[in-house]
Enzyme design. Structure first.
Site, PDB file in Angstrom:
ATOM      1  N   HIS A   1       0.823  -1.183   0.000  1.00 27.00           N
ATOM      2  CA  HIS A   1       0.000   0.000   0.000  1.00 27.00           C
ATOM      3  C   HIS A   1       0.872   1.253   0.000  1.00 27.00           C
ATOM      4  O   HIS A   1       0.608   2.180   0.709  1.00 27.00           O
ATOM      5  CB  HIS A   1      -0.968   0.027   1.175  1.00 27.00           C
ATOM      6  CG  HIS A   1      -0.923  -1.136   2.085  1.00 27.00           C
ATOM      7  ND1 HIS A   1      -1.820  -2.176   1.976  1.00 27.00           N
ATOM      8  CD2 HIS A   1      -0.117  -1.463   3.097  1.00 27.00           C
ATOM      9  CE1 HIS A   1      -1.549  -3.057   2.914  1.00 27.00           C
ATOM     10  NE2 HIS A   1      -0.535  -2.660   3.601  1.00 27.00           N
ATOM     11  N   ASP A  22       3.051  -8.142   2.852  1.00 22.91           N
ATOM     12  CA  ASP A  22       2.410  -8.550   4.110  1.00 22.91           C
ATOM     13  C   ASP A  22       0.996  -9.042   3.810  1.00 22.91           C
ATOM     14  O   ASP A  22       0.060  -8.795   4.547  1.00 22.91           O
ATOM     15  CB  ASP A  22       2.397  -7.389   5.109  1.00 22.91           C
ATOM     16  CG  ASP A  22       1.638  -6.173   4.597  1.00 22.91           C
ATOM     17  OD1 ASP A  22       1.335  -6.117   3.389  1.00 22.91           O
ATOM     18  OD2 ASP A  22       1.363  -5.270   5.395  1.00 22.91           O
ATOM     19  N   LEU A  56      -8.948   0.127   5.274  1.00 23.36           N
ATOM     20  CA  LEU A  56      -8.042  -0.866   4.714  1.00 23.36           C
ATOM     21  C   LEU A  56      -7.823  -1.986   5.718  1.00 23.36           C
ATOM     22  O   LEU A  56      -7.498  -1.742   6.878  1.00 23.36           O
ATOM     23  CB  LEU A  56      -6.715  -0.194   4.353  1.00 23.36           C
ATOM     24  CG  LEU A  56      -5.717  -0.990   3.540  1.00 23.36           C
ATOM     25  CD1 LEU A  56      -6.289  -1.347   2.176  1.00 23.36           C
ATOM     26  CD2 LEU A  56      -4.436  -0.197   3.374  1.00 23.36           C
ATOM     27  N   GLY A  58      -5.806  -4.780   5.004  1.00 28.99           N
ATOM     28  CA  GLY A  58      -4.502  -5.393   4.808  1.00 28.99           C
ATOM     29  C   GLY A  58      -4.200  -5.465   3.330  1.00 28.99           C
ATOM     30  O   GLY A  58      -4.910  -4.900   2.506  1.00 28.99           O
TER      31      GLY A  58
END
Length: 88
Positions: A1, A22, A56, A58
């Site tokens: 992100h 991640d 968000l 993840g």
């Protein structure tokens, strides 16, 4: 992100960057409703949010998508992007 400008700036400062993902358990499952522990997560267009919100939840970015994005953002060579993904 990470924003493309942030990635480009980091690479300009140091060529010893490390690519990581991640990604959550919904990686590769495609668009739809998924679980993250007790939370319901909605994935749409490679973005995972807590269902019913814009928060968000993840990442669902695979390492190969990170490699492609990094090279697109920075203009680095195949050697440099693979080094960032594997060696650094």
């Amino acid at each position: 992100h990470s924003h493309p400008t942030s990635v480009t700036m980091a690479y300009a400062i140091s060529k010893n960057v490390v690519l990581v993902t991640d990604a959550m358990s919904a990686l590769g499952l495609g668009d739809g409703e998924h679980s993250l522990g007790a939370e319901k997560v909605t994935v749409k267009n490679s973005k995972a949010v807590i269902s019913g919100t814009d928060t968000l939840a993840g990442s669902v970015a695979s390492m190969d998508s990170c490699v492609r994005s990094f090279q697109k953002f920075t203009g680095c060579s195949i050697y440099e992007v693979l080094k960032a993904a594997t060696e650094n």
